[in-house]
Design a protein around this motif. Structure first.
Motif, PDB file in Angstrom:
ATOM      1  N   LEU A  95       0.849  -1.192   0.000  1.00  0.00           N
ATOM      2  CA  LEU A  95       0.000   0.000   0.000  1.00  0.00           C
ATOM      3  C   LEU A  95       0.887   1.245   0.000  1.00  0.00           C
ATOM      4  CD1 LEU A  95      -2.636   1.614   0.393  1.00  0.00           C
ATOM      5  CD2 LEU A  95      -2.441   1.141   2.852  1.00  0.00           C
ATOM      6  N   ILE A  96       0.622   2.134  -0.956  1.00  0.00           N
ATOM      7  CA  ILE A  96       1.322   3.412  -1.014  1.00  0.00           C
ATOM      8  C   ILE A  96       0.298   4.495  -0.702  1.00  0.00           C
ATOM      9  CG2 ILE A  96       2.656   4.991  -2.463  1.00  0.00           C
ATOM     10  CD1 ILE A  96       3.321   2.634  -4.256  1.00  0.00           C
ATOM     11  N   LEU A  97       0.592   5.314   0.300  1.00  0.00           N
ATOM     12  CA  LEU A  97      -0.411   6.316   0.642  1.00  0.00           C
ATOM     13  C   LEU A  97       0.210   7.660   1.007  1.00  0.00           C
ATOM     14  CD1 LEU A  97      -0.805   6.644   4.061  1.00  0.00           C
ATOM     15  CD2 LEU A  97      -1.400   4.264   3.742  1.00  0.00           C
ATOM     16  N   ASP A  98      -0.564   8.686   0.729  1.00  0.00           N
ATOM     17  CA  ASP A  98      -0.144  10.053   1.015  1.00  0.00           C
ATOM     18  C   ASP A  98      -0.297  10.319   2.510  1.00  0.00           C
ATOM     19  OD1 ASP A  98       0.601  12.669   0.780  1.00  0.00           O
ATOM     20  OD2 ASP A  98      -1.252  13.350  -0.175  1.00  0.00           O
ATOM     21  N   LEU A  99       0.649  11.052   3.063  1.00  0.00           N
ATOM     22  CA  LEU A  99       0.597  11.363   4.485  1.00  0.00           C
ATOM     23  C   LEU A  99      -0.566  12.286   4.808  1.00  0.00           C
ATOM     24  CD1 LEU A  99       1.947  11.239   7.316  1.00  0.00           C
ATOM     25  CD2 LEU A  99       3.243  13.265   6.634  1.00  0.00           C
ATOM     26  N   ARG A 100      -0.727  13.318   3.988  1.00  0.00           N
ATOM     27  CA  ARG A 100      -1.724  14.344   4.293  1.00  0.00           C
ATOM     28  C   ARG A 100      -2.888  14.260   3.305  1.00  0.00           C
ATOM     29  NH1 ARG A 100       0.939  17.030   8.031  1.00  0.00           N
ATOM     30  NH2 ARG A 100       3.206  17.248   7.894  1.00  0.00           N
ATOM     31  N   TYR A 148       4.303   8.452   1.633  1.00  0.00           N
ATOM     32  CA  TYR A 148       5.095   9.514   1.023  1.00  0.00           C
ATOM     33  C   TYR A 148       4.553  10.864   1.456  1.00  0.00           C
ATOM     34  CZ  TYR A 148       1.357   9.609  -2.506  1.00  0.00           C
ATOM     35  OH  TYR A 148       0.147   9.671  -3.152  1.00  0.00           O
ATOM     36  N   THR A 149       5.442  11.815   1.502  1.00  0.00           N
ATOM     37  CA  THR A 149       5.077  13.143   1.984  1.00  0.00           C
ATOM     38  C   THR A 149       6.005  14.193   1.398  1.00  0.00           C
ATOM     39  OG1 THR A 149       4.903  14.529   3.966  1.00  0.00           O
ATOM     40  CG2 THR A 149       6.519  12.772   4.019  1.00  0.00           C
ATOM     41  N   GLY A 150       5.544  15.411   1.373  1.00  0.00           N
ATOM     42  CA  GLY A 150       6.385  16.507   0.912  1.00  0.00           C
ATOM     43  C   GLY A 150       7.299  17.030   1.991  1.00  0.00           C
ATOM     44  N   ASN A 151       7.087  16.591   3.234  1.00  0.00           N
ATOM     45  CA  ASN A 151       7.890  17.077   4.347  1.00  0.00           C
ATOM     46  C   ASN A 151       8.060  15.966   5.381  1.00  0.00           C
ATOM     47  OD1 ASN A 151       9.276  18.661   6.178  1.00  0.00           O
ATOM     48  ND2 ASN A 151       7.420  19.546   7.058  1.00  0.00           N
ATOM     49  N   ALA A 152       9.025  15.085   5.128  1.00  0.00           N
ATOM     50  CA  ALA A 152       9.245  13.932   6.008  1.00  0.00           C
ATOM     51  C   ALA A 152      10.151  14.325   7.170  1.00  0.00           C
ATOM     52  CB  ALA A 152       9.858  12.784   5.213  1.00  0.00           C
ATOM     53  N   ASP A 153       9.609  15.127   8.107  1.00  0.00           N
ATOM     54  CA  ASP A 153      10.424  15.518   9.263  1.00  0.00           C
ATOM     55  C   ASP A 153      10.585  14.327  10.207  1.00  0.00           C
ATOM     56  OD1 ASP A 153       8.086  15.363  10.886  1.00  0.00           O
ATOM     57  OD2 ASP A 153       7.565  17.414  10.321  1.00  0.00           O
ATOM     58  N   VAL A 154      11.510  14.461  11.134  1.00  0.00           N
ATOM     59  CA  VAL A 154      11.869  13.344  12.016  1.00  0.00           C
ATOM     60  C   VAL A 154      10.687  12.840  12.845  1.00  0.00           C
ATOM     61  CG1 VAL A 154      13.304  12.622  13.959  1.00  0.00           C
ATOM     62  CG2 VAL A 154      14.297  13.948  12.090  1.00  0.00           C
ATOM     63  N   PRO A 155       9.912  13.705  13.526  1.00  0.00           N
ATOM     64  CA  PRO A 155       8.792  13.195  14.332  1.00  0.00           C
ATOM     65  C   PRO A 155       7.773  12.404  13.515  1.00  0.00           C
ATOM     66  CG  PRO A 155       9.281  15.466  14.924  1.00  0.00           C
ATOM     67  CD  PRO A 155      10.079  15.159  13.698  1.00  0.00           C
ATOM     68  N   VAL A 156       7.462  12.884  12.316  1.00  0.00           N
ATOM     69  CA  VAL A 156       6.497  12.182  11.460  1.00  0.00           C
ATOM     70  C   VAL A 156       7.048  10.829  11.041  1.00  0.00           C
ATOM     71  CG1 VAL A 156       5.426  12.179   9.187  1.00  0.00           C
ATOM     72  CG2 VAL A 156       5.304  14.222  10.606  1.00  0.00           C
ATOM     73  N   THR A 157       8.325  10.814  10.648  1.00  0.00           N
ATOM     74  CA  THR A 157       8.948   9.563  10.214  1.00  0.00           C
ATOM     75  C   THR A 157       8.974   8.548  11.353  1.00  0.00           C
ATOM     76  OG1 THR A 157      10.340  10.739   8.621  1.00  0.00           O
ATOM     77  CG2 THR A 157      11.046   8.530   9.274  1.00  0.00           C
ATOM     78  N   VAL A 158       9.359   9.003  12.540  1.00  0.00           N
ATOM     79  CA  VAL A 158       9.416   8.107  13.698  1.00  0.00           C
ATOM     80  C   VAL A 158       8.036   7.551  14.017  1.00  0.00           C
ATOM     81  CG1 VAL A 158       9.809   8.001  16.192  1.00  0.00           C
ATOM     82  CG2 VAL A 158      11.463   9.157  14.716  1.00  0.00           C
ATOM     83  N   ARG A 159       7.038   8.417  14.024  1.00  0.00           N
ATOM     84  CA  ARG A 159       5.679   7.958  14.342  1.00  0.00           C
ATOM     85  C   ARG A 159       5.189   6.953  13.299  1.00  0.00           C
ATOM     86  NH1 ARG A 159       0.026  11.388  14.342  1.00  0.00           N
ATOM     87  NH2 ARG A 159      -1.321   9.632  14.897  1.00  0.00           N
ATOM     88  N   ALA A 160       5.475   7.226  12.023  1.00  0.00           N
ATOM     89  CA  ALA A 160       5.046   6.318  10.960  1.00  0.00           C
ATOM     90  C   ALA A 160       5.692   4.947  11.115  1.00  0.00           C
ATOM     91  CB  ALA A 160       5.388   6.906   9.601  1.00  0.00           C
ATOM     92  N   MET A 161       6.983   4.921  11.425  1.00  0.00           N
ATOM     93  CA  MET A 161       7.672   3.646  11.569  1.00  0.00           C
ATOM     94  C   MET A 161       7.192   2.906  12.817  1.00  0.00           C
ATOM     95  SD  MET A 161       9.434   3.719   8.825  1.00  0.00           S
ATOM     96  CE  MET A 161      10.609   2.371   8.941  1.00  0.00           C
ATOM     97  N   GLN A 162       6.939   3.648  13.887  1.00  0.00           N
ATOM     98  CA  GLN A 162       6.430   3.019  15.107  1.00  0.00           C
ATOM     99  C   GLN A 162       5.045   2.432  14.895  1.00  0.00           C
ATOM    100  OE1 GLN A 162       6.759   6.251  17.934  1.00  0.00           O
ATOM    101  NE2 GLN A 162       8.744   5.544  18.694  1.00  0.00           N
ATOM    102  N   THR A 163       4.256   3.061  14.032  1.00  0.00           N
ATOM    103  CA  THR A 163       2.905   2.583  13.761  1.00  0.00           C
ATOM    104  C   THR A 163       2.917   1.376  12.832  1.00  0.00           C
ATOM    105  OG1 THR A 163       2.135   4.866  13.996  1.00  0.00           O
ATOM    106  CG2 THR A 163       0.584   3.317  13.047  1.00  0.00           C
ATOM    107  N   GLY A 164       4.042   1.170  12.145  1.00  0.00           N
ATOM    108  CA  GLY A 164       4.152  -0.023  11.312  1.00  0.00           C
ATOM    109  C   GLY A 164       4.459   0.200   9.855  1.00  0.00           C
ATOM    110  N   ALA A 165       4.748   1.445   9.453  1.00  0.00           N
ATOM    111  CA  ALA A 165       5.082   1.696   8.053  1.00  0.00           C
ATOM    112  C   ALA A 165       6.390   1.001   7.695  1.00  0.00           C
ATOM    113  CB  ALA A 165       5.203   3.194   7.799  1.00  0.00           C
TER     114      ALA A 165
END
Length: 205
Positions: free
Chosen positions: A52-57, A82-99
């Motif tokens: 699954l490929i999905l937009d962050l926002r 994927y996102t236009g602004n993959a800042d550290v908090p967003v990336t960490v949360r996404a990976m913790q959630t299972g991305a």
């Protein structure tokens, strides 16, 4: 169940959705697109080889929220955000959630295809591992409690007299239990018993 490799794209931007769809179809993937998280949740059909490929926002339900809903529903599907602004908090949360991965726009078609193939391969290997663990645990569950004790002792390399001394039974009784558990497990060697015990224990990790 669909057997070919599939890509699901969730994005509220129709032009971007269609562009990514063309990329993956040209690479040989089966592609389905959805304009929203709700549309995906209602239209998704489970398949083994998929990503699954999905937009962050996105309006209403964003990528991270959809990811959380998938986990709540126990939908086992690798996800690339994927996102236009993959800042550290967003990336960490996404990976913790299972991305599986977070990709920042703009990205190359080759990079996205490579990430998807990696995600599908990783998911396949994880499913195979989980199936092996489940099979080992199911086989050991068919033994009596005493037989499981002896199986674990055998896996640790103890001899029949050593096991007997540890469990307070005779070596002959140990050998009788060993014969029974070999028959129930349909194995012919202690090494195979040890492998089953190892895989069953991995299921607790």
């Amino acid at each position: 169940m669909i057997s070919e490799q599939s890509v699901f794209i969730v994005d509220d931007d129709a032009s971007f959705r269609n562009a990514v769809q063309r990329v993956f179809r040209s690479a040989g993937f089966r592609v389905e697109t959805f304009e929203s998280a709700a549309a995906f949740l209602s239209g998704y059909q489970p398949c083994d080889e998929a990503c699954l490929i999905l937009d962050l926002r996105m309006p209403e339900v964003g990528g991270l929220e959809l990811l959380e809903r998938l986990r709540q529903r126990q939908i086992d599907l690798p996800v690339i955000i994927y996102t236009g602004n993959a800042d550290v908090p967003v990336t960490v949360r996404a990976m913790q959630t299972g991305a599986f991965a977070v990709v920042e726009k703009p990205f190359s078609d080759e990079l996205l295809i490579e990430r998807v193939r990696d995600a599908i391969t990783s998911s396949r290997m994880r499913r195979a591992r989980n199936a092996t663990i489940a099979e080992a645990r199911a086989k050991l569950a068919g033994l009596t409690e005493r037989e499981r004790e002896i199986a674990r002792c055998l896996a640790e390399g103890f001899s029949a007299p050593q096991i007997g001394a540890q469990l307070g039974i005779s070596a002959r009784t140990v050998e009788a239990h060993r014969a029974n558990l070999f028959r129930k497990l349909d194995v012919t060697s202690i090494a195979t018993v040890a492998q089953l015990v190892l895989w069953a224990d991995l299921g607790d990790g």
